[in-house]
Design an enzyme around this catalytic site. Sequence first.
Site, PDB file in Angstrom:
ATOM      1  N   ASN A 387      -9.122   4.673  -1.803  1.00  0.00           N
ATOM      2  CA  ASN A 387      -8.483   3.885  -2.853  1.00  0.00           C
ATOM      3  C   ASN A 387      -8.464   4.621  -4.184  1.00  0.00           C
ATOM      4  O   ASN A 387      -7.473   5.236  -4.564  1.00  0.00           O
ATOM      5  CB  ASN A 387      -9.191   2.531  -2.987  1.00  0.00           C
ATOM      6  CG  ASN A 387      -8.350   1.505  -3.722  1.00  0.00           C
ATOM      7  OD1 ASN A 387      -7.619   1.825  -4.660  1.00  0.00           O
ATOM      8  ND2 ASN A 387      -8.448   0.259  -3.316  1.00  0.00           N
ATOM      9  N   ASP A 388      -9.570   4.602  -4.896  1.00  0.00           N
ATOM     10  CA  ASP A 388      -9.606   5.148  -6.255  1.00  0.00           C
ATOM     11  C   ASP A 388      -9.281   6.637  -6.303  1.00  0.00           C
ATOM     12  O   ASP A 388      -8.719   7.119  -7.287  1.00  0.00           O
ATOM     13  CB  ASP A 388     -10.986   4.906  -6.880  1.00  0.00           C
ATOM     14  CG  ASP A 388     -11.310   3.425  -6.963  1.00  0.00           C
ATOM     15  OD1 ASP A 388     -10.393   2.638  -7.261  1.00  0.00           O
ATOM     16  OD2 ASP A 388     -12.474   3.050  -6.724  1.00  0.00           O
TER      17      ASP A 388
END
Length: 461
Positions: A387-388
């Site tokens: 994700n990040d």
Amino acid sequence: MISDPDVIGILYLVTIVCFVVALKFLSSPKHARKGNWIGGAGMLVAIATTLLIDGIGNWGLMVTGLVIGTVVGVFGARTVRMTAMPQMVAVFNGVGGGAAALVALAEWHNAVEIGSDETVSIVLSALIGSISFAGSVVAFAKLQELVSGRPIVFPGQNVVNVLVLLAASALGVAAISGAEDQWLLYALIGLALAFGVMFVLPIGGADMPVVISLLNAFTGLAASATGFVLDSTVLIVSGMLVGAAGTLLTLLMAKAMNRSIANVLFGAFGQVQAGAGAARTDDGRTVRATTPEDVAVQLSFARKVIIVPGYGMAVAQAQHDVRQLADLLEERGVDVRYAIHPVAGRMPGHMNVLLAEANVPYTQLSEMDEINPEFPQTDVVLVIGANDVTNPAARSDPASPIYGMPILDVDKAASSVVLKRSMNPGFAGIDNELYLDAKTTMLFGDAKESVLKLIAAVKAT
């Protein structure tokens, strides 16, 4: 039994050499297995030498401890899944720190007269070892999801932490100054344990790789201090090796996130953000869902595919299925690579370990700096639970809490497919701009199930 100091010194020197060579080998995935064997051989020499020293002590207790430790170690190695390796590393860190603190407590309790040099070593061993033990227990609880992986904070937390650490340090200074009351070290250990808990609670899951490395360094320093307490050269040197390696890895991991160690430890990174850094959903862009059949067509007729593994792959235990999908694509002439972000997962090298378990060739694993220039020439990027580390806001949005963090340039590929359970944010607590990109589609569901569907669809294409 061994009574000659020269023989003992030579055997311990063999141990130290084994540890140094093991560290060298562990720096390369190709030779890591051999490094483990060499390090284990060095530890075996150290244990055997210590047990055979003339007048070492109560053999019954030592053998009992050896048997218990062996059983626990073998059981853990055989039964703990690769996805739970971060938790096991945290436990190992804690055991080392706790052992150092217990040795310091025993020496303080049993000594008739303690010199100032030895007192310094006892205090440092007790202080650092207790912090490492308590911090590692909290890290384990967060990784095991026994407590929330999000930062747990309260008003004035940093001030309270500083006061607790100062109080523990004051007790240590009192002990070094000549006060030999038994309660001093007990109180110091109690305060150090409290500090270790409060030290790790405000650290979020995204920063766990850095914290694990730092706790590893703490344990090494505590072990080295214990070596001075026990007058053991091999323990001093091996502890310093662990401390130095852990410190270097901590700095490298923080650099990989473009953040300072202070920000990692005191920034409470990972709290759910209200507004700041959120993906812009009011500009007409929408998230586009896709199907396994559509993704299979993209993958089957691509020239180059890059797979980006993340913690979602680890949770779903999908690494073997990812390897099977990659093999199918390679049979069709597709060039498949894996992009590894330095802080993907829950510990340094987490993705490397999982993919190695699935027998993915080392030559297909590419670090961030190596793979980023290749994204513009890539047809499809398959993001599996990351994700990040793929969020373009790190480059473009100064208001984002991850702004400035080096990321994988997934958005520069011709197209990207994200395998994700839902639209919930990652550890940073913010939405991912990548999901609104016109070139991105979302395949929702459990990563393992989604990959299995992709395998079936590719076979049918």
